[in-house]
Design a protein around this motif. Structure first.
Motif, PDB file in Angstrom:
ATOM      1  N   LEU A 362     -15.571   4.901  -7.966  1.00  0.00           N
ATOM      2  CA  LEU A 362     -15.802   6.193  -7.314  1.00  0.00           C
ATOM      3  C   LEU A 362     -15.759   7.354  -8.296  1.00  0.00           C
ATOM      4  O   LEU A 362     -16.636   8.227  -8.296  1.00  0.00           O
ATOM      5  N   ASN A 363     -14.723   7.376  -9.157  1.00  0.00           N
ATOM      6  CA  ASN A 363     -14.593   8.513 -10.062  1.00  0.00           C
ATOM      7  C   ASN A 363     -15.775   8.615 -11.031  1.00  0.00           C
ATOM      8  O   ASN A 363     -16.184   9.714 -11.412  1.00  0.00           O
ATOM      9  N   THR A 364     -16.328   7.465 -11.401  1.00  0.00           N
ATOM     10  CA  THR A 364     -17.523   7.476 -12.250  1.00  0.00           C
ATOM     11  C   THR A 364     -18.703   8.118 -11.504  1.00  0.00           C
ATOM     12  O   THR A 364     -19.442   8.920 -12.064  1.00  0.00           O
ATOM     13  N   TYR A 365     -18.853   7.754 -10.232  1.00  0.00           N
ATOM     14  CA  TYR A 365     -19.939   8.341  -9.435  1.00  0.00           C
ATOM     15  C   TYR A 365     -19.769   9.859  -9.292  1.00  0.00           C
ATOM     16  O   TYR A 365     -20.716  10.622  -9.412  1.00  0.00           O
ATOM     17  N   LEU A 366     -18.529  10.263  -9.031  1.00  0.00           N
ATOM     18  CA  LEU A 366     -18.276  11.694  -8.840  1.00  0.00           C
ATOM     19  C   LEU A 366     -18.529  12.471 -10.130  1.00  0.00           C
ATOM     20  O   LEU A 366     -19.065  13.578 -10.107  1.00  0.00           O
ATOM     21  N   LYS A 367     -18.143  11.875 -11.247  1.00  0.00           N
ATOM     22  CA  LYS A 367     -18.353  12.540 -12.531  1.00  0.00           C
ATOM     23  C   LYS A 367     -19.846  12.644 -12.839  1.00  0.00           C
ATOM     24  O   LYS A 367     -20.338  13.701 -13.264  1.00  0.00           O
ATOM     25  N   LEU A 368     -20.586  11.560 -12.598  1.00  0.00           N
ATOM     26  CA  LEU A 368     -22.028  11.568 -12.833  1.00  0.00           C
ATOM     27  C   LEU A 368     -22.708  12.619 -11.939  1.00  0.00           C
ATOM     28  O   LEU A 368     -23.566  13.386 -12.386  1.00  0.00           O
TER      29      LEU A 368
ATOM     30  N   ASP B 143     -13.358  14.095   1.921  1.00  0.00           N
ATOM     31  CA  ASP B 143     -12.301  15.095   1.688  1.00  0.00           C
ATOM     32  C   ASP B 143     -12.352  15.555   0.229  1.00  0.00           C
ATOM     33  O   ASP B 143     -12.232  16.746  -0.079  1.00  0.00           O
ATOM     34  N   ILE B 144     -12.515  14.579  -0.658  1.00  0.00           N
ATOM     35  CA  ILE B 144     -12.597  14.874  -2.097  1.00  0.00           C
ATOM     36  C   ILE B 144     -13.772  15.818  -2.357  1.00  0.00           C
ATOM     37  O   ILE B 144     -13.656  16.828  -3.049  1.00  0.00           O
ATOM     38  N   GLU B 145     -14.899  15.472  -1.734  1.00  0.00           N
ATOM     39  CA  GLU B 145     -16.102  16.276  -1.929  1.00  0.00           C
ATOM     40  C   GLU B 145     -15.919  17.686  -1.375  1.00  0.00           C
ATOM     41  O   GLU B 145     -16.397  18.660  -1.961  1.00  0.00           O
ATOM     42  N   THR B 262     -10.522  14.397  -7.983  1.00  0.00           N
ATOM     43  CA  THR B 262     -10.972  15.743  -8.355  1.00  0.00           C
ATOM     44  C   THR B 262     -10.610  16.024  -9.807  1.00  0.00           C
ATOM     45  O   THR B 262     -11.353  16.715 -10.505  1.00  0.00           O
ATOM     46  N   GLY B 263      -9.479  15.474 -10.250  1.00  0.00           N
ATOM     47  CA  GLY B 263      -9.102  15.615 -11.659  1.00  0.00           C
ATOM     48  C   GLY B 263     -10.143  14.979 -12.565  1.00  0.00           C
ATOM     49  O   GLY B 263     -10.556  15.553 -13.579  1.00  0.00           O
ATOM     50  N   ALA B 264     -10.613  13.782 -12.178  1.00  0.00           N
ATOM     51  CA  ALA B 264     -11.642  13.099 -12.969  1.00  0.00           C
ATOM     52  C   ALA B 264     -12.929  13.922 -13.010  1.00  0.00           C
ATOM     53  O   ALA B 264     -13.688  13.853 -13.979  1.00  0.00           O
ATOM     54  N   ALA B 265     -13.164  14.698 -11.961  1.00  0.00           N
ATOM     55  CA  ALA B 265     -14.360  15.542 -11.927  1.00  0.00           C
ATOM     56  C   ALA B 265     -14.135  16.882 -12.622  1.00  0.00           C
ATOM     57  O   ALA B 265     -15.001  17.751 -12.605  1.00  0.00           O
TER      58      ALA B 265
END
Lengths: 449, 449
Positions: A362-368, B143-145, B262-265
């Motif tokens: 998930l975090n990879t998707y969000l970062k991309l 929620d993250i989004e 959110t931190g990863a983003a």
């Protein structure tokens, strides 16, 4: 059972409608195009309340608008109504604020209006108007600019085949003066306004019956309305018809100046053509008049109309406020675009879809997604780690253009699959360097026709 | 005299206001920023009617909203009302169209709402709401989004110093369960919600009086609300407090996952911080809760708030529609930006002004304006050939940045004067080659700080 009987049936009020994304997005695109063009000419946005005192709205004194008005008593027992157009609020606004604003004042106003009319097919009781006006100057420069705005507006929306039809009420008035029909001009114009709909003979009959014209007079008025040819040819034919009438000559001279100036700005005769038959209502307009027709769908009527008026706000102030403006027929234009197949059936404003494929990533998707957004690309990440097929079906239904598929295998190799959902092709791209390869590939797909 | 007595006084209804260009343009900029961010995450626009059947609107059953509703009988004698928020219409809309739309459904809705409340200082009866929601999924990804959207939104508007405060209702609920206060949660939360306003002691008193809590229980609840430190520190302190309560542990785990993602983003602790004291109303929200404060003006309150709810539309459908979303407080944010001096006092959307200087050169001005517009520059041509000083005064009052002065002398030499109206400097530029030199000079002026 008891729960069910308690449910309120979800429905809209008769004559009203919801805008789902597929219908709302083309409307927003149209509004955005209008705003861009209005702003590029220095027209500034304003807004006025949806509710006004009834005395303000009924001031206009039209039986029809009065009857259709949503009118009621507010919490303070004030007699109030929902605005039925943007012209009356503009008049009230101008009278109230002209001292602060100064003139010339150029404004646009894009807002909802309400009319409780009989809800026939395609007629709604709530719709948007999209007006622009220049107030406080009699200069023909503002008429010229109004023509240029309409011209740019149609092109910004995406139309190349359209015609702005141009007239000047003074030409008609001048001819009526010469025919001694000036005091019957309302009746004559009312009849003439129906020419396209009911034809020559019926219009002549109405002029004779309602305006007391002779058959000869009716014929002369109709001859005027029927002059045709290029703009230069029409002007030549009009010259003798208005000769001797100061008003008529002034109208013709204004048509000439307007065409010369818009021509210098690159507007062709095909796009801006004199049409002596258009009268646009009866008493409001006093000079230049505009209507706009689509070459591919003329039958839908004018999609942008307006003109010059002598006195906007006489009901609210003694200060004379002349002006010129026009109104884009949003709903009519949207209907036309739909009929012409110009509206894309899409319900997402973002072109890129990232399936939530590998649960741990998930975090990879969000970062991309964040990287793509920073490059100006709209991206939706699916919120649930469902089967890929289900997610792609969702993407297809919504109208996404590109999917980025990254399972654990691809991610382990530092790459992802960029899939063109329109063509069905996919390529592998590296995720290194801020995903620049992915971004470049998406931009290429989106730029392809 | 008789004319004067007949004039209608131009005025707005009590509690309503006009937006003049200077106020409207910052509002439009804010709305445009919100749309850009919402769209970049795949939220699609919708619209619903301003008028709904009263049974739809009163379904919510809040005495306050019912009392404040503008309600009347329409032309068909139907009991109707003006919407007082965008949540009730969304619930009705979702219940009605969910079959067509499918889920997850992501929408934004920016529209006017009306409340006939007492018009105190700064409170209006007509205002805009600016909501976005994801419906039909319980996934924490949404929620993250939501947190990421709020974060991007604040930055897009131009704020760097802000803090999104984050809580999860399940943490509170879990602790209340452990304290055997679960059935008094409404009263406890109502008291707790006032912590910032009335202070610890008064809140404890209210919990004892209204919720029947013991002094010890009230103290424990307040201890929970008062945990502080970094996000990691707060989570550490919360662990023992929720231990043993399934709900409480789930809430804490959701906070942890949200902060990790959110931190990863790229969202920092300073920008997204746990604040256990925020409860946001009483019954509606069931999980994640957000409030957003400006570092430079915390006292103005939250400018963007929202959270997760279990069941959006239970009044209209048996289908359970969970969701998460937030609402940008447009008016509050505009007031804040004004107070912080972030709103430019300008009433023209176009930066470039062309005085109508030489009477014979109108077509040259119009052509030049068209060239600048084609290069993306907004241009206003003054419509009357008045004295230059008067025209420049007009330009100054409106806030134009650049004036292009071209008298017959300049034009005869094939050039014009480009005047920086902010700095008062001017240079001569050639009009050859599609006015590229003029365009380059204007762009340089506009890019300068």
């Amino acid at each position: 059972m008891s729960d069910k009987t308690k449910l309120i049936q979800p429905r809209t009020l008769k004559g009203f409608r919801d805008y789902l994304p597929e219908a709302m997005m083309p409307r927003e695109r149209l509004i955005d195009a209008a705003k861009r063009v209005y702003r590029s000419y220095g027209f500034a946005p304003i807004d006025t309340p949806a509710l006004e005192l009834a005395e303000i709205l009924t001031g206009k004194g039209s039986d029809e608008t009065d009857r259709q008005m949503y009118r009621f008593l507010d919490h303070g027992n004030r007699d109030v109504g929902l605005r039925f157009d943007l012209t009356v609020p503009l008049a009230r606004f101008a009278a109230q604020h002209v001292g602060t604003l100064g003139t010339p004042f150029k404004r646009y106003h894009i807002a909802t209006v309400w009319r409780g009319e009989n809800a026939q097919r395609g007629r709604y009781r709530e719709f948007m108007q999209c007006d622009f006006d220049t107030i406080g100057t009699k200069s023909l420069v503002s008429d010229i600019e109004t023509a240029l705005v309409i011209h740019d507006l149609m092109r910004e929306i995406g139309f190349e085949g359209f015609q702005i039809r141009l007239n000047n009420r003074k030409v008609l008035s001048g001819v009526l003066e010469k025919l001694d029909l000036a005091d019957k001009s309302t009746e004559v114009l009312r009849a003439l306004d129906k020419l396209a709909k009911i034809g020559r003979e019926k219009v002549a009959e109405e002029m004779i019956a309602a305006a007391g014209a002779t058959a000869e007079q009716a014929d002369q008025v109709l001859k005027l309305a029927e002059v045709s040819g290029s703009n230069a040819e029409i002007m030549k034919q009009l010259e003798p018809l208005v000769a001797g009438s100061e008003k008529g000559e002034e109208g013709l001279s204004q048509l000439r100046d307007l065409l010369e100036a818009t021509g210098a700005a690159g507007v062709t005769d095909a796009r801006l053509a004199i049409d002596v038959s258009i009268a646009r209502g009866l008493d409001y307009y006093t000079g230049t008049i505009f209507e706009t027709f689509l070459d591919d769908l003329p039958g839908i009527g004018s999609v942008c109309s307006g003109g010059r008026y002598d006195n906007l706000a006489s009901l609210y102030t003694k200060e004379q406020l002349p002006g010129v403006g026009a109104s884009l027929g949003l709903d009519r234009l949207l209907a036309a675009m739909e009929e012409l197949g110009l509206v894309e059936k899409v319900s997402t404003p973002a072109p890129v879809f990232i399936p939530y494929f590998d649960e741990k990533s998930l975090n990879t998707y969000l970062k991309l997604a964040a990287q793509l957004r920073a490059a100006g690309l709209g991206v939706e990440v699916y919120p649930e780690a469902k089967k890929l097929g289900q997610q792609l079906k969702y993407a297809d239904r919504r109208g996404f253009k590109v999917a980025i598929i990254a399972g654990d295998r691809e991610l382990a190799e530092g790459k992802c699959q960029v899939k063109n959902l329109m063509a069905g092709e996919a390529t592998d791209e590296s995720l290194d360097d801020g995903a620049t390869a992915v971004i470049a590939r998406i931009e290429k797909i989106l730029a392809s026709p």
